[in-house]
Write a protein that holds these residues in place. Structure first.
Motif, PDB file in Angstrom:
ATOM      1  N   UNK A 105       0.748  -1.279  -0.058  1.00 48.81           N
ATOM      2  CA  UNK A 105       0.075   0.039   0.088  1.00 48.81           C
ATOM      3  C   UNK A 105       0.943   1.258  -0.121  1.00 48.81           C
ATOM      4  N   UNK A 106       2.167   1.202   0.606  1.00 45.79           N
ATOM      5  CA  UNK A 106       3.127   2.284   0.503  1.00 45.79           C
ATOM      6  C   UNK A 106       3.417   2.669  -0.911  1.00 45.79           C
ATOM      7  N   UNK A 107       3.518   1.786  -1.719  1.00 45.83           N
ATOM      8  CA  UNK A 107       3.759   2.136  -3.008  1.00 45.83           C
ATOM      9  C   UNK A 107       2.630   2.991  -3.788  1.00 45.83           C
ATOM     10  N   UNK A 108       1.677   2.758  -3.489  1.00 47.32           N
ATOM     11  CA  UNK A 108       0.223   3.439  -4.035  1.00 47.32           C
ATOM     12  C   UNK A 108       0.226   4.911  -3.348  1.00 47.32           C
ATOM     13  N   UNK A 109       0.635   4.942  -2.220  1.00 49.84           N
ATOM     14  CA  UNK A 109       0.603   6.111  -1.409  1.00 49.84           C
ATOM     15  C   UNK A 109       1.649   7.044  -1.905  1.00 49.84           C
ATOM     16  N   UNK A 110       2.733   6.383  -2.405  1.00 45.80           N
ATOM     17  CA  UNK A 110       3.985   7.220  -2.901  1.00 45.80           C
ATOM     18  C   UNK A 110       3.550   7.751  -4.361  1.00 45.80           C
ATOM     19  N   UNK A 111       2.808   6.758  -5.113  1.00 49.94           N
ATOM     20  CA  UNK A 111       2.583   7.346  -6.473  1.00 49.94           C
ATOM     21  C   UNK A 111       1.608   8.707  -6.414  1.00 49.94           C
ATOM     22  N   UNK A 112       0.621   8.306  -5.503  1.00 46.88           N
ATOM     23  CA  UNK A 112      -0.602   9.411  -5.262  1.00 46.88           C
ATOM     24  C   UNK A 112       0.273  10.725  -4.668  1.00 46.88           C
ATOM     25  N   UNK A 113       1.060  10.516  -3.598  1.00 50.14           N
ATOM     26  CA  UNK A 113       1.792  11.963  -3.314  1.00 50.14           C
ATOM     27  C   UNK A 113       2.628  12.627  -4.505  1.00 50.14           C
ATOM     28  N   UNK A 114       3.232  11.688  -5.177  1.00 48.20           N
ATOM     29  CA  UNK A 114       4.190  12.341  -6.258  1.00 48.20           C
ATOM     30  C   UNK A 114       3.136  12.673  -7.337  1.00 48.20           C
ATOM     31  N   UNK A 115       1.946  12.507  -7.532  1.00 46.62           N
ATOM     32  CA  UNK A 115       1.134  12.895  -8.600  1.00 46.62           C
ATOM     33  C   UNK A 115       0.327  14.279  -8.090  1.00 46.62           C
ATOM     34  N   UNK A 116       0.138  14.247  -6.840  1.00 47.05           N
ATOM     35  CA  UNK A 116      -0.483  15.329  -6.127  1.00 47.05           C
ATOM     36  C   UNK A 116       0.857  16.390  -6.230  1.00 47.05           C
ATOM     37  N   UNK A 117       1.836  16.260  -6.044  1.00 46.60           N
ATOM     38  CA  UNK A 117       2.943  17.170  -5.968  1.00 46.60           C
ATOM     39  C   UNK A 117       3.311  17.643  -7.405  1.00 46.60           C
ATOM     40  N   UNK A 145       7.536  -0.478  -9.954  1.00 43.54           N
ATOM     41  CA  UNK A 145       7.470  -1.483  -8.899  1.00 43.54           C
ATOM     42  C   UNK A 145       5.843  -1.853  -8.457  1.00 43.54           C
ATOM     43  N   UNK A 146       5.104  -1.000  -8.983  1.00 40.04           N
ATOM     44  CA  UNK A 146       3.638  -1.581  -8.698  1.00 40.04           C
ATOM     45  C   UNK A 146       3.290  -2.633  -9.787  1.00 40.04           C
ATOM     46  N   UNK A 147       3.961  -2.314 -11.253  1.00 39.81           N
ATOM     47  CA  UNK A 147       3.875  -3.362 -12.293  1.00 39.81           C
ATOM     48  C   UNK A 147       4.568  -4.527 -11.681  1.00 39.81           C
ATOM     49  N   UNK A 148       5.684  -4.573 -11.101  1.00 40.81           N
ATOM     50  CA  UNK A 148       6.390  -5.714 -10.734  1.00 40.81           C
ATOM     51  C   UNK A 148       5.468  -6.591  -9.753  1.00 40.81           C
TER      52      UNK A 148
END
Length: 158
Positions: free
Chosen positions: A14-26, A57-60
């Motif tokens: 779930x941390x990977x998804x949170x990281x992607x969401x914060x990067x997109x928000x940024x 990493x999400x794809x892997x």
């Protein structure tokens, strides 16, 4: 092989998804700021690399290649993710410092929001680093179990 989406309901993935969401928000929020002080290219580079790393990493993890395929030169997947998390952590801390200094120069509150989101992303990558260091450490103990090699130590007299 079907995609395993149910993996992302647990905390380490779930941390990977949170990281992607914060990067997109940024990415979206940084695009709304009109003034571009020097050093903004470092923040854009950090966001771009983080998004690419998170998508890979999400794809892997979706295809479950982290269990079945050994990665580059017999390094486990957790080691590769540790390196990516360390680099992202370093760049997000640098981006936080650049955002804070840009806020002091321009008196624009938007840079403070960017600094807070960068700090949040750095904390997310720090937690990802801790989890993957533990996974890497747990996996490496099984490579050479005790008692497999019956050679004595050079200093022992037994």
């Amino acid at each position: 092989m079907p995609l395993n989406v149910s993996r992302f309901k647990k905390l380490p993935e779930l941390v990977k998804l949170l990281s992607l969401l914060t990067s997109l928000t940024l990415l979206i929020y940084l695009g709304t700021i009109k003034f571009r002080p020097p050093g903004m290219s470092v923040i854009w580079f950090t966001i771009g690399c983080s998004i690419v790393f998170d998508i890979c990493t999400i794809a892997v993890l979706l295809k479950e290649y982290d269990f079945s395929i050994m990665a580059i030169r017999m390094l486990p997947y957790a080691a590769i993710e540790c390196v990516g998390s360390i680099l992202a952590l370093i760049f997000y801390v640098i981006s936080t410092a650049i955002s804070i200094s840009s806020e002091e120069v321009t008196d624009d509150f938007g840079f403070m929001v960017v600094a807070i989101i960068c700090l949040l992303s750095a904390l997310i990558h720090l937690s990802n680093l801790v989890v993957n260091i533990r996974r890497w450490n747990n996996g490496s103990h099984h490579l050479n179990p005790a008692g497999v090699y019956e050679y004595s130590n050079y200093g022992s007299e037994a």
